[in-house]
Design an enzyme around this catalytic site. Structure first.
Site, PDB file in Angstrom:
ATOM      1  N   LYS A  18       1.030  -1.495   0.201  1.00 46.94           N
ATOM      2  CA  LYS A  18      -0.089  -0.160  -0.203  1.00 46.94           C
ATOM      3  C   LYS A  18       0.937   1.231   0.370  1.00 46.94           C
ATOM      4  O   LYS A  18       0.528   1.841  -0.521  1.00 46.94           O
ATOM      5  CB  LYS A  18      -1.249  -0.251   0.766  1.00 46.94           C
ATOM      6  CG  LYS A  18      -1.716  -0.804   0.689  1.00 46.94           C
ATOM      7  CD  LYS A  18      -2.307  -1.744   2.332  1.00 46.94           C
ATOM      8  CE  LYS A  18      -3.832  -2.429   2.192  1.00 46.94           C
ATOM      9  NZ  LYS A  18      -4.848  -2.904   3.504  1.00 46.94           N
ATOM     10  N   GLN A  26      -4.805  -1.940   8.996  1.00 45.66           N
ATOM     11  CA  GLN A  26      -4.600  -3.032   9.614  1.00 45.66           C
ATOM     12  C   GLN A  26      -5.205  -3.758   9.943  1.00 45.66           C
ATOM     13  O   GLN A  26      -4.093  -3.975  11.090  1.00 45.66           O
ATOM     14  CB  GLN A  26      -3.289  -3.004   8.882  1.00 45.66           C
ATOM     15  CG  GLN A  26      -3.064  -4.571   8.206  1.00 45.66           C
ATOM     16  CD  GLN A  26      -3.157  -4.251   6.222  1.00 45.66           C
ATOM     17  OE1 GLN A  26      -3.344  -3.963   6.017  1.00 45.66           O
ATOM     18  NE2 GLN A  26      -4.231  -5.259   5.959  1.00 45.66           N
ATOM     19  N   ASP A  72     -11.465   2.971   3.612  1.00 48.72           N
ATOM     20  CA  ASP A  72     -11.615   1.147   3.345  1.00 48.72           C
ATOM     21  C   ASP A  72     -13.692   0.526   3.294  1.00 48.72           C
ATOM     22  O   ASP A  72     -13.756   0.195   3.149  1.00 48.72           O
ATOM     23  CB  ASP A  72     -10.792   0.357   5.039  1.00 48.72           C
ATOM     24  CG  ASP A  72     -10.125  -0.403   5.397  1.00 48.72           C
ATOM     25  OD1 ASP A  72      -9.507  -0.435   3.016  1.00 48.72           O
ATOM     26  OD2 ASP A  72      -9.040  -0.690   5.592  1.00 48.72           O
TER      27      ASP A  72
END
Ligand code: NDP
Length: 297
Positions: A54, A98, A121
């Site tokens: 990422k 994460q 997200d």
């Protein structure tokens, strides 16, 4: 019929290029690059790989990447304090914590602390709610990537029969909502569904998000169906190899004999997830700066 292979890798590369070009324009207009903060707690090997990927993708798309690595025994209080700092930081447009987090941390509580306007997200309940009532928000990256591949392939999805296998909050449920919003007739199947093969066989669109290697064979598919395989599963290693092969939830070779189009694993849905994350970060940057969104994202 031999199915068309839907090349998610190439589609994702084109999306990343468009996002990168728009990110440059954003920087010219505002004097700063769009910024994504990624928080990693502990030392999960797979998470390490994702976080590195990422960060690299951000830089390649002309964005700022802020990585925060915290030890596995980080307290909820310290993690929440970091999230608060990132919420308040004007250089940070998107925040991604994460998952999975170490067991002593409550994932829902941490996600709830992220500002919904930086939740790239799309996991915050506010964004799940916005999706469900049709308001603008952030949509989870994987289902949004699947949707882009589907509309690119099929155009208008109105009236098509879609079956989503899997009902997780991050893939199955938002996927079903997006298909519904596109006027498909949607069935959500799961581990308690009776005669799953018969349910799947009536679908024009099959989205498999289960996590069971090659569960869906050619007998489950209607001739010409469009198959999106979200599953990422590692088979046991062949003799002499250290690692097994990556496969999806669909038996690709045999399904290709029946389907009209199908995503491979790897190279299908996987690359779309990071590309959409970059896209969502850019969208967040434009919204946070009060600028009009550019077209074509
Ligand atoms: P979850 O484990 O959260 O959900 C799996 C779903 O599959 C559940 O709803 C479960 O049903 C259902 N299921 C399990 N077994 C069966 C079965 N035998 N028949 C029918 N349904 C079944 O997984 P995720 O949604 O997080 O992920 C799904 C897959 O997608 C995984 O392989 C994951 O690695 C992959 N993935 C890939 C991404 C990418 O970028 N390509 C991103 C995210 C995930 P029930 O609810 O009844 O338990």
């Amino acid at each position: 019929m031999t199915a068309t292979r839907i090349d998610g890798k190439a589609f994702a590369a084109r999306l990343r290029e468009r996002v990168g070009a728009r990110a440059l324009e954003f920087a010219e207009a505002t004097g700063r690059k769009p910024g994504l903060a990624v928080v990693l707690v502990g030392e999960n090997a797979a998470s390490e790989v994702y976080v590195r990927a990422k960060g690299k993708a951000c830089v390649a798309a002309n964005m700022e990447s802020f990585e925060h690595r915290l030890p596995a025994d980080t307290s909820a209080q310290d993690l929440l304090a970091l999230v608060e700092r990132l919420n308040a930081d004007p250089a940070v447009d998107g925040i991604l914590v994460q998952l999975p987090l170490p067991e002593h941390l409550d994932e829902q509580a941490i996600i709830a602390a992220i500002s919904p306007d930086k939740d790239v997200d799309g996991f915050h309940v506010i964004n799940a709610g916005r999706l469900s009532v049709g308001q603008e928000g952030f949509v989870p990256c994987t289902p949004m990537g699947c949707m882009m591949l589907l509309t690119d392939r099929l155009g208008d999805l109105s009236g098509l029969d879609a079956v989503v296998i899997g009902r997780s909050n991050i893939v199955g449920k938002p996927m079903a909502q997006l298909l519904l919003d596109a006027n498909a007739t949607v069935t959500i199947a799961h581990s308690r569904t009776k005669d799953l093969a018969a349910v799947v066989r009536r679908a024009d669109i099959v989205v498999a998000a289960v996590g069971r290697p090659q569960m869906i064979g050619k007998d489950w598919l209607k001739e010409g169906a469009t198959v999106i395989d979200v599953g990422i599963n590692r088979l046991p290693p062949e003799p002499g190899a250290d690692k097994g092969r990556l496969v999806g939830d669909v038996a690709f070779d045999e399904a290709s004999e029946v389907a009209g189009a199908i995503t491979p694993v790897p190279g299908g849905v996987g690359p779309m997830t990071i590309a959409v994350l970059l896209r969502n970060t850019l969208v967040a940057a434009y919204r946070n700066a009060g600028l009009d969104m550019p077209e074509g994202l």
